[in-house]
Design a protein around this motif. Structure first.
Motif, PDB file in Angstrom:
ATOM      1  N   GLN A   1       0.855  -1.250  -0.375  1.00 52.78           N
ATOM      2  CA  GLN A   1      -0.240   0.216   0.195  1.00 52.78           C
ATOM      3  C   GLN A   1       1.042   1.287   0.010  1.00 52.78           C
ATOM      4  O   GLN A   1       1.806   1.306   0.842  1.00 52.78           O
ATOM      5  CB  GLN A   1      -0.998   0.166   1.149  1.00 52.78           C
ATOM      6  N   ILE A   2       0.577   2.058  -0.950  1.00 48.49           N
ATOM      7  CA  ILE A   2       1.279   3.310  -0.933  1.00 48.49           C
ATOM      8  C   ILE A   2       0.681   4.513  -0.043  1.00 48.49           C
ATOM      9  O   ILE A   2      -0.299   4.608  -0.132  1.00 48.49           O
ATOM     10  CB  ILE A   2       1.662   3.899  -2.444  1.00 48.49           C
ATOM     11  N   PRO A   3       1.515   5.446   0.393  1.00 49.74           N
ATOM     12  CA  PRO A   3       0.887   6.451   1.010  1.00 49.74           C
ATOM     13  C   PRO A   3       0.351   7.644   0.221  1.00 49.74           C
ATOM     14  O   PRO A   3       0.888   7.579  -0.926  1.00 49.74           O
ATOM     15  CB  PRO A   3       2.420   7.384   1.818  1.00 49.74           C
ATOM     16  N   HIS A   4      -0.637   8.360   0.682  1.00 46.91           N
ATOM     17  CA  HIS A   4      -1.365   9.040  -0.155  1.00 46.91           C
ATOM     18  C   HIS A   4      -0.889  10.421   0.167  1.00 46.91           C
ATOM     19  O   HIS A   4      -0.881  10.904   1.691  1.00 46.91           O
ATOM     20  CB  HIS A   4      -2.824   9.009  -0.062  1.00 46.91           C
ATOM     21  N   MET A   5      -0.852  11.776  -0.576  1.00 43.95           N
ATOM     22  CA  MET A   5      -0.907  12.935  -0.051  1.00 43.95           C
ATOM     23  C   MET A   5      -1.796  13.450   0.428  1.00 43.95           C
ATOM     24  O   MET A   5      -3.141  12.872   0.159  1.00 43.95           O
ATOM     25  CB  MET A   5      -0.402  13.751  -1.499  1.00 43.95           C
ATOM     26  N   THR A   6      -1.825  14.522   1.488  1.00 43.65           N
ATOM     27  CA  THR A   6      -2.782  15.153   1.914  1.00 43.65           C
ATOM     28  C   THR A   6      -2.784  16.480   1.396  1.00 43.65           C
ATOM     29  O   THR A   6      -1.824  17.328   1.496  1.00 43.65           O
ATOM     30  CB  THR A   6      -3.084  15.116   3.405  1.00 43.65           C
ATOM     31  N   LEU A   7      -4.006  17.077   0.674  1.00 49.52           N
ATOM     32  CA  LEU A   7      -4.072  18.472   0.123  1.00 49.52           C
ATOM     33  C   LEU A   7      -4.746  19.358   1.240  1.00 49.52           C
ATOM     34  O   LEU A   7      -5.356  18.998   2.092  1.00 49.52           O
ATOM     35  CB  LEU A   7      -4.811  18.637  -1.144  1.00 49.52           C
ATOM     36  N   SER A   8      -4.386  20.646   1.316  1.00 53.90           N
ATOM     37  CA  SER A   8      -4.858  21.404   2.170  1.00 53.90           C
ATOM     38  C   SER A   8      -6.377  21.858   1.748  1.00 53.90           C
ATOM     39  O   SER A   8      -6.873  21.699   0.600  1.00 53.90           O
ATOM     40  CB  SER A   8      -4.250  22.893   2.162  1.00 53.90           C
TER      41      SER A   8
ATOM     42  N   ARG B   1       5.509  27.140   1.077  1.00 51.31           N
ATOM     43  CA  ARG B   1       5.535  27.394  -0.237  1.00 51.31           C
ATOM     44  C   ARG B   1       6.842  27.021  -0.709  1.00 51.31           C
ATOM     45  O   ARG B   1       7.859  27.363  -0.291  1.00 51.31           O
ATOM     46  CB  ARG B   1       5.336  28.832  -0.660  1.00 51.31           C
ATOM     47  N   VAL B   2       6.997  26.209  -1.923  1.00 55.87           N
ATOM     48  CA  VAL B   2       8.216  25.751  -2.549  1.00 55.87           C
ATOM     49  C   VAL B   2       8.408  26.253  -3.995  1.00 55.87           C
ATOM     50  O   VAL B   2       7.449  25.936  -4.919  1.00 55.87           O
ATOM     51  CB  VAL B   2       8.529  24.440  -2.384  1.00 55.87           C
ATOM     52  N   ASN B   3       9.369  27.110  -4.235  1.00 62.24           N
ATOM     53  CA  ASN B   3       9.187  27.903  -5.628  1.00 62.24           C
ATOM     54  C   ASN B   3      10.885  27.709  -5.978  1.00 62.24           C
ATOM     55  O   ASN B   3      11.954  27.284  -5.358  1.00 62.24           O
ATOM     56  CB  ASN B   3       9.105  29.050  -5.563  1.00 62.24           C
ATOM     57  N   THR B   4      11.099  27.892  -7.369  1.00 64.85           N
ATOM     58  CA  THR B   4      12.459  28.013  -7.895  1.00 64.85           C
ATOM     59  C   THR B   4      12.553  29.348  -8.739  1.00 64.85           C
ATOM     60  O   THR B   4      11.484  29.698  -9.315  1.00 64.85           O
ATOM     61  CB  THR B   4      12.902  26.828  -8.745  1.00 64.85           C
ATOM     62  N   ILE B   5      13.856  29.634  -8.905  1.00 66.04           N
ATOM     63  CA  ILE B   5      14.391  30.665  -9.792  1.00 66.04           C
ATOM     64  C   ILE B   5      15.360  30.372 -10.743  1.00 66.04           C
ATOM     65  O   ILE B   5      16.102  29.414 -10.351  1.00 66.04           O
ATOM     66  CB  ILE B   5      14.712  32.141  -9.048  1.00 66.04           C
TER      67      ILE B   5
ATOM     68  N   THR C   1       8.648  20.914  -7.755  1.00 69.12           N
ATOM     69  CA  THR C   1       7.051  20.791  -7.697  1.00 69.12           C
ATOM     70  C   THR C   1       6.369  19.665  -6.738  1.00 69.12           C
ATOM     71  O   THR C   1       5.398  19.856  -6.248  1.00 69.12           O
ATOM     72  CB  THR C   1       6.627  20.367  -9.156  1.00 69.12           C
ATOM     73  N   SER C   2       7.427  18.569  -6.604  1.00 68.10           N
ATOM     74  CA  SER C   2       6.937  17.654  -5.743  1.00 68.10           C
ATOM     75  C   SER C   2       6.633  18.005  -4.336  1.00 68.10           C
ATOM     76  O   SER C   2       5.701  17.908  -3.514  1.00 68.10           O
ATOM     77  CB  SER C   2       7.765  16.343  -5.713  1.00 68.10           C
ATOM     78  N   LEU C   3       7.785  18.661  -3.757  1.00 63.68           N
ATOM     79  CA  LEU C   3       7.659  19.364  -2.472  1.00 63.68           C
ATOM     80  C   LEU C   3       6.551  20.325  -2.392  1.00 63.68           C
ATOM     81  O   LEU C   3       5.914  20.332  -1.139  1.00 63.68           O
ATOM     82  CB  LEU C   3       9.165  20.005  -2.011  1.00 63.68           C
ATOM     83  N   ALA C   4       6.316  21.216  -3.258  1.00 66.87           N
ATOM     84  CA  ALA C   4       5.040  22.065  -3.107  1.00 66.87           C
ATOM     85  C   ALA C   4       3.846  21.380  -2.808  1.00 66.87           C
ATOM     86  O   ALA C   4       2.701  21.988  -2.160  1.00 66.87           O
ATOM     87  CB  ALA C   4       5.135  22.974  -4.297  1.00 66.87           C
ATOM     88  N   ALA C   5       3.583  20.350  -3.782  1.00 70.60           N
ATOM     89  CA  ALA C   5       2.438  19.646  -3.633  1.00 70.60           C
ATOM     90  C   ALA C   5       2.138  18.998  -2.162  1.00 70.60           C
ATOM     91  O   ALA C   5       1.006  18.967  -1.633  1.00 70.60           O
ATOM     92  CB  ALA C   5       2.435  18.575  -4.651  1.00 70.60           C
ATOM     93  N   GLU C   6       3.311  18.297  -1.806  1.00 70.38           N
ATOM     94  CA  GLU C   6       3.286  17.773  -0.595  1.00 70.38           C
ATOM     95  C   GLU C   6       3.163  18.623   0.706  1.00 70.38           C
ATOM     96  O   GLU C   6       2.693  18.253   1.536  1.00 70.38           O
ATOM     97  CB  GLU C   6       4.643  16.539  -0.453  1.00 70.38           C
ATOM     98  N   TRP C   7       3.845  19.738   0.612  1.00 66.67           N
ATOM     99  CA  TRP C   7       3.959  20.402   1.736  1.00 66.67           C
ATOM    100  C   TRP C   7       3.008  21.518   1.853  1.00 66.67           C
ATOM    101  O   TRP C   7       3.060  22.225   2.873  1.00 66.67           O
ATOM    102  CB  TRP C   7       5.311  21.066   1.960  1.00 66.67           C
ATOM    103  N   ALA C   8       2.081  21.811   0.867  1.00 68.74           N
ATOM    104  CA  ALA C   8       1.296  23.025   0.850  1.00 68.74           C
ATOM    105  C   ALA C   8       0.541  22.913   2.286  1.00 68.74           C
ATOM    106  O   ALA C   8       0.075  24.035   2.681  1.00 68.74           O
ATOM    107  CB  ALA C   8       0.317  23.026  -0.384  1.00 68.74           C
TER     108      ALA C   8
END
Length: 303
Positions: free
Chosen positions: A16-23, A233-237, A221-228
């Protein structure tokens, strides 16, 4: 079929794989809408507050030119505390001392840190929390670049490039995110990627660097989705060619000429030209920006 193989397959198919939780995004969540501007503020006050940088920041690669220029900008916009992580902070002791003089009300510390050493990163982050009280911003400037033909790149060079540019950024982000989650406070994480993550450079060969920076875009992108849900907030320049000592010297004269000729604006970027995007993403002006990459390259990516 050997028994061990059958067992391994059974485990694989029954996992069984873990699932993300969104806000939820409501007012009680960590991603609720920001409070409205106070009505009593003047137009000037609203402008200042819009780009106000609050709390404390860690900047990795903190003794480098781009890191120090952006550290100054964040302090100018209200940063309270700053920790500069670097392998050799003393390398820029004069510039760091200038920050102390110019911002006497800010607490500025340095930490000697190797970003690829997970234990060292965790200890430095913990020491920073103890010294400054919190961590609200992480900017990852630590990185290396090498120009080697792909046919000649050694496995050691390839791994070192990824270790510093990609894994080091992740280790710092993970350590800081754990602190933010434990404190139940929102924050922002900013990785410095590169136009090399989007296009192959010319004329210099640098496959390891390009791949390591492209990996940062995906990781962001992965961290932004998981940690929202934690309010992180996770971004790049992605900067283009910047006119720093790393891109200077007679040996690079021909390459510099090529970079300019292939740029719609006809020049390289100045370090100060990164400060606006950095401040925006680290301030309340970026409150609804996460998982984004901002290209700052004078239009070089057009080609």
């Amino acid at each position: 079929m050997p028994q061990s193989t059958a067992t391994e397959r059974d485990v694989l198919t029954s996992r069984q794989i873990p699932h993300m939780t969104l806000s939820t995004g409501d007012a009680s969540s960590m991603t609720g809408p920001p409070l409205p501007m106070p009505h009593y503020l003047s137009a000037e006050g609203r402008a200042v507050k819009r780009f106000a940088v609050e709390g404390n920041a860690i900047i990795t690669g903190g003794a480098g030119t781009l890191a120090l220029v952006n550290a100054r900008a964040l302090l100018e916009h209200g940063l309270s505390g700053l920790a500069l992580f670097d392998l050799n902070p003393a390398h820029s002791s004069t510039q760091i001392e200038d920050l102390h003089k110019d911002f006497p009300n800010a607490k500025i510390i340095t930490q000697q840190v190797n970003v690829i050493d997970a234990e060292q990163v965790q200890q430095a982050v913990a020491a920073t929390v103890q010294e400054l009280g919190s961590i609200d911003i992480l900017c990852c400037f630590a990185g290396v670049v090498g120009c080697t033909h792909a046919i000649d790149v050694s496995s050691k060079e390839w791994r070192r490039t990824f270790d510093i540019n990609t894994t080091g950024s992740f280790l710092c982000a993970q350590a800081v995110a754990k602190v933010m989650v434990a404190a139940n406070t929102p924050g922002t994480i900013l990785f410095i990627a590169s136009i090399s993550a989007h296009r192959t450079n010319f004329p210099q060969p640098q496959s390891a660097y390009n791949a390591s920076k492209a990996a940062l875009l995906s990781m962001k992108t992965s961290l932004a989705a998981e940690w929202a849900r934690y309010g992180i907030r996770v971004n790049t320049i992605s900067p283009g060619y910047m006119d720093t000592i790393l891109n200077d010297g007679q040996g690079l004269a021909e390459a510099r000429s090529t970079w300019k000729e292939r740029n719609p604006m006809g020049r390289m970027g100045q370090p100060d030209e990164l400060t606006g995007p950095v401040v925006m993403l680290c301030s309340s002006a970026g409150s609804y920006i996460t998982g984004a990459d901002l290209v700052v390259d004078g239009g070089q990516i057009c080609f």
